[in-house]
Design a protein around this motif. Sequence first.
Motif, PDB file in Angstrom:
ATOM      1  N   SER A 427       0.834  -1.201   0.000  1.00 55.65           N
ATOM      2  CA  SER A 427       0.000   0.000   0.000  1.00 55.65           C
ATOM      3  C   SER A 427       0.866   1.247   0.000  1.00 55.65           C
ATOM      4  O   SER A 427       2.021   1.231   0.452  1.00 55.65           O
ATOM      5  N   ALA A 428       0.315   2.330  -0.515  1.00 57.60           N
ATOM      6  CA  ALA A 428       1.023   3.608  -0.503  1.00 57.60           C
ATOM      7  C   ALA A 428       1.347   4.032   0.924  1.00 57.60           C
ATOM      8  O   ALA A 428       2.422   4.569   1.199  1.00 57.60           O
ATOM      9  N   LYS A 429       0.436   3.760   1.858  1.00 58.30           N
ATOM     10  CA  LYS A 429       0.656   4.124   3.263  1.00 58.30           C
ATOM     11  C   LYS A 429       1.832   3.352   3.860  1.00 58.30           C
ATOM     12  O   LYS A 429       2.703   3.937   4.520  1.00 58.30           O
ATOM     13  N   ASP A 430       1.876   2.046   3.638  1.00 57.55           N
ATOM     14  CA  ASP A 430       2.978   1.246   4.173  1.00 57.55           C
ATOM     15  C   ASP A 430       4.309   1.678   3.559  1.00 57.55           C
ATOM     16  O   ASP A 430       5.338   1.742   4.251  1.00 57.55           O
ATOM     17  N   PHE A 431       4.288   1.968   2.283  1.00 58.25           N
ATOM     18  CA  PHE A 431       5.497   2.428   1.599  1.00 58.25           C
ATOM     19  C   PHE A 431       6.012   3.728   2.212  1.00 58.25           C
ATOM     20  O   PHE A 431       7.197   3.853   2.554  1.00 58.25           O
ATOM     21  N   LEU A 432       5.129   4.686   2.390  1.00 58.34           N
ATOM     22  CA  LEU A 432       5.542   5.986   2.913  1.00 58.34           C
ATOM     23  C   LEU A 432       5.861   5.924   4.401  1.00 58.34           C
ATOM     24  O   LEU A 432       6.759   6.635   4.879  1.00 58.34           O
ATOM     25  N   ASP A 433       5.173   5.082   5.152  1.00 54.85           N
ATOM     26  CA  ASP A 433       5.494   4.910   6.575  1.00 54.85           C
ATOM     27  C   ASP A 433       6.895   4.326   6.747  1.00 54.85           C
ATOM     28  O   ASP A 433       7.648   4.729   7.640  1.00 54.85           O
ATOM     29  N   THR A 434       7.242   3.379   5.888  1.00 55.35           N
ATOM     30  CA  THR A 434       8.576   2.774   5.940  1.00 55.35           C
ATOM     31  C   THR A 434       9.651   3.809   5.637  1.00 55.35           C
ATOM     32  O   THR A 434      10.664   3.915   6.336  1.00 55.35           O
ATOM     33  N   MET A 435       9.432   4.590   4.599  1.00 56.98           N
ATOM     34  CA  MET A 435      10.394   5.624   4.247  1.00 56.98           C
ATOM     35  C   MET A 435      10.502   6.674   5.348  1.00 56.98           C
ATOM     36  O   MET A 435      11.596   7.145   5.677  1.00 56.98           O
ATOM     37  N   ALA A 436       9.355   7.035   5.929  1.00 58.44           N
ATOM     38  CA  ALA A 436       9.349   8.040   6.990  1.00 58.44           C
ATOM     39  C   ALA A 436      10.164   7.576   8.189  1.00 58.44           C
ATOM     40  O   ALA A 436      10.911   8.360   8.794  1.00 58.44           O
ATOM     41  N   GLU A 437      10.030   6.314   8.555  1.00 55.30           N
ATOM     42  CA  GLU A 437      10.796   5.782   9.686  1.00 55.30           C
ATOM     43  C   GLU A 437      12.301   5.896   9.427  1.00 55.30           C
ATOM     44  O   GLU A 437      13.078   6.304  10.304  1.00 55.30           O
ATOM     45  N   GLN A 438      12.724   5.565   8.214  1.00 56.64           N
ATOM     46  CA  GLN A 438      14.137   5.653   7.861  1.00 56.64           C
ATOM     47  C   GLN A 438      14.622   7.107   7.874  1.00 56.64           C
ATOM     48  O   GLN A 438      15.717   7.413   8.363  1.00 56.64           O
ATOM     49  N   LEU A 439      13.809   8.001   7.335  1.00 56.11           N
ATOM     50  CA  LEU A 439      14.184   9.412   7.279  1.00 56.11           C
ATOM     51  C   LEU A 439      14.257  10.031   8.666  1.00 56.11           C
ATOM     52  O   LEU A 439      15.181  10.796   8.965  1.00 56.11           O
ATOM     53  N   ASN A 440      13.296   9.715   9.507  1.00 52.72           N
ATOM     54  CA  ASN A 440      13.299  10.275  10.868  1.00 52.72           C
ATOM     55  C   ASN A 440      14.529   9.812  11.652  1.00 52.72           C
ATOM     56  O   ASN A 440      15.123  10.576  12.413  1.00 52.72           O
ATOM     57  N   GLU A 441      14.912   8.562  11.450  1.00 52.39           N
ATOM     58  CA  GLU A 441      16.097   8.040  12.118  1.00 52.39           C
ATOM     59  C   GLU A 441      17.361   8.736  11.609  1.00 52.39           C
ATOM     60  O   GLU A 441      18.235   9.121  12.394  1.00 52.39           O
ATOM     61  N   ALA A 442      17.452   8.890  10.287  1.00 52.10           N
ATOM     62  CA  ALA A 442      18.612   9.560   9.699  1.00 52.10           C
ATOM     63  C   ALA A 442      18.703  11.014  10.147  1.00 52.10           C
ATOM     64  O   ALA A 442      19.796  11.527  10.424  1.00 52.10           O
ATOM     65  N   GLN A 443      17.549  11.687  10.246  1.00 53.46           N
ATOM     66  CA  GLN A 443      17.524  13.078  10.700  1.00 53.46           C
ATOM     67  C   GLN A 443      17.970  13.182  12.152  1.00 53.46           C
ATOM     68  O   GLN A 443      18.735  14.090  12.523  1.00 53.46           O
ATOM     69  N   ALA A 444      17.513  12.250  12.988  1.00 49.90           N
ATOM     70  CA  ALA A 444      17.905  12.256  14.413  1.00 49.90           C
ATOM     71  C   ALA A 444      19.405  12.053  14.569  1.00 49.90           C
ATOM     72  O   ALA A 444      20.071  12.734  15.374  1.00 49.90           O
ATOM     73  N   GLU A 445      19.986  11.154  13.787  1.00 49.40           N
ATOM     74  CA  GLU A 445      21.424  10.917  13.827  1.00 49.40           C
ATOM     75  C   GLU A 445      22.194  12.160  13.407  1.00 49.40           C
ATOM     76  O   GLU A 445      23.193  12.539  14.019  1.00 49.40           O
ATOM     77  N   TRP A 446      21.710  12.786  12.332  1.00 46.09           N
ATOM     78  CA  TRP A 446      22.387  13.976  11.821  1.00 46.09           C
ATOM     79  C   TRP A 446      22.327  15.124  12.836  1.00 46.09           C
ATOM     80  O   TRP A 446      23.320  15.815  13.074  1.00 46.09           O
ATOM     81  N   GLN A 447      21.160  15.304  13.453  1.00 50.63           N
ATOM     82  CA  GLN A 447      21.023  16.371  14.452  1.00 50.63           C
ATOM     83  C   GLN A 447      21.881  16.108  15.672  1.00 50.63           C
ATOM     84  O   GLN A 447      22.475  17.020  16.253  1.00 50.63           O
ATOM     85  N   GLU A 448      21.969  14.844  16.071  1.00 51.79           N
ATOM     86  CA  GLU A 448      22.828  14.502  17.221  1.00 51.79           C
ATOM     87  C   GLU A 448      24.299  14.750  16.907  1.00 51.79           C
ATOM     88  O   GLU A 448      25.048  15.259  17.732  1.00 51.79           O
ATOM     89  N   GLN A 449      24.681  14.395  15.689  1.00 51.39           N
ATOM     90  CA  GLN A 449      26.063  14.581  15.293  1.00 51.39           C
ATOM     91  C   GLN A 449      26.465  16.063  15.289  1.00 51.39           C
ATOM     92  O   GLN A 449      27.586  16.428  15.618  1.00 51.39           O
ATOM     93  N   ARG A 450      25.489  16.910  14.922  1.00 52.97           N
ATOM     94  CA  ARG A 450      25.750  18.359  14.900  1.00 52.97           C
ATOM     95  C   ARG A 450      25.729  18.968  16.290  1.00 52.97           C
ATOM     96  O   ARG A 450      26.153  20.089  16.499  1.00 52.97           O
ATOM     97  N   GLY A 451      25.153  18.216  17.260  1.00 45.64           N
ATOM     98  CA  GLY A 451      25.098  18.717  18.633  1.00 45.64           C
ATOM     99  C   GLY A 451      23.928  19.629  18.874  1.00 45.64           C
ATOM    100  O   GLY A 451      23.940  20.432  19.802  1.00 45.64           O
TER     101      GLY A 451
END
Length: 451
Positions: A427-451
């Motif tokens: 489903s489009a929802k499952d596809f976008l939810d999966t991508m969102a989870e990956q993006l949110n994790e990557a964003q959190a890592e990047w923000q932590e790295q920047r302090g």
Amino acid sequence: MKISILRNSTGRRRTSTAVALGAVLALTATACGDDGSGGGGGAEGDGKGKIVFWDNNGGVRTEIWKEIIADFEKANPDIDVQYVGIASTEYQSKVDTAIQGGGLPDVGGVSASMLAGFAAQGALDTLDFRLAKSPLNGKLNKDMIESLRAAGGGDDKLYSIPTSANNGVLYYRTDLFEKAGLEEPTTWDRFYEAAEKLTNKGKNEFGYTIRGGAGSIAQALDAMYGQSGITSFWDASGKKTTVNDPKNVEALEKYAGLFKKVTPAADLNNDFTKMVAQWDSGTIGMLNHNLGSYQDHVKALTAEKFRGIPQPIGPGGKRVQVSNPVDGVGMFKTSKNKEAAWKFIEFATSAQSSSKFNESAGQVPAHTDAAKDEWIGKAEPTKLAAEALNDGSTTIVQLPYYLPDWNTISKADNEPNFQKVLLGDMSAKDFLDTMAEQLNEAQAEWQEQRG
């Protein structure tokens, strides 16, 4: 100095921890002596001899790059440039492999979409110092420069000199529209109406061609945000992406529903070269691509049979598009002949070369003098794209090119899933939810790295 790349439970590429990434980058700068002058690692050389250039759009841009290289070698007879053309779909993996195992070129194409990943692995030289002393300084489009700085991962350094900017375009067959009595597809409602009316499967006629192969995610995001009208990739907190907003889910469901209904079945595996060739040689009403394929359409169809216009306007009366990555050329830190490599970069991004390259590619030149050349007014899609970007009618959703994982998330991790959506297996929802989870994790890592 190299960064070890690990894979998490979802299988996507990521750094082991954000803190570790910051530490390794700091060690890399110290160990390699990167003082911002562009001299870290490798060697300056004597400005003569051989350099190797990797084209990140080999096959498509090979002819024009070879012409620019010939011009450069004529002006610099002591320098020999070895051209290596690599398909855009294979370029990132080719560079990543060379970063880990050796064999990087002196110079290579480095667009905003892949810049952060290369920079995070310490593979690129900073170019601020060289640009400051160059005749190019003050002559390059400021927005393109800032786009490449922002894409570098947050250190505000310049790792790539811009050659051009692209923009999403809706190409449509004016002859087919006129025959069917259809209005120009300037709105999404007209777009869907035309896609339906121009389809006659029995005669192998289709209203649209959808990109299901390599590079499909950016096109799908463009269609999603264009219809939903959402104008930011992140919510107000800056921590959660809007890709799986219900409005985007609804938009993707409608867009993906076009597959095989009004599109050829071959679209499932088509990258842009196959998609463009299919449109140029068949009877398909519309194609979403960018300025880069304009010349291909002119050669195949003649300018009288098609138009290239900005993306459709949404229900709210506004045009929303996702950002297209600025392209550029960068210098790899391992180069043993950086003086000659920089001479080539300067020449390749000069006014003359910039104009020549972008007239061939149909894109917006980075060099401000080249952007004034007469050919731009004659290339209607380029002219209309520039107007749409500058007249306030278009809102750009900035994609997070600064995330080291962005290119992997938007390609290797999710292109196969998008094909499942087209086939109705996800489903489009499952596809976008999966991508969102990956993006949110990557964003959190990047923000932590920047302090």
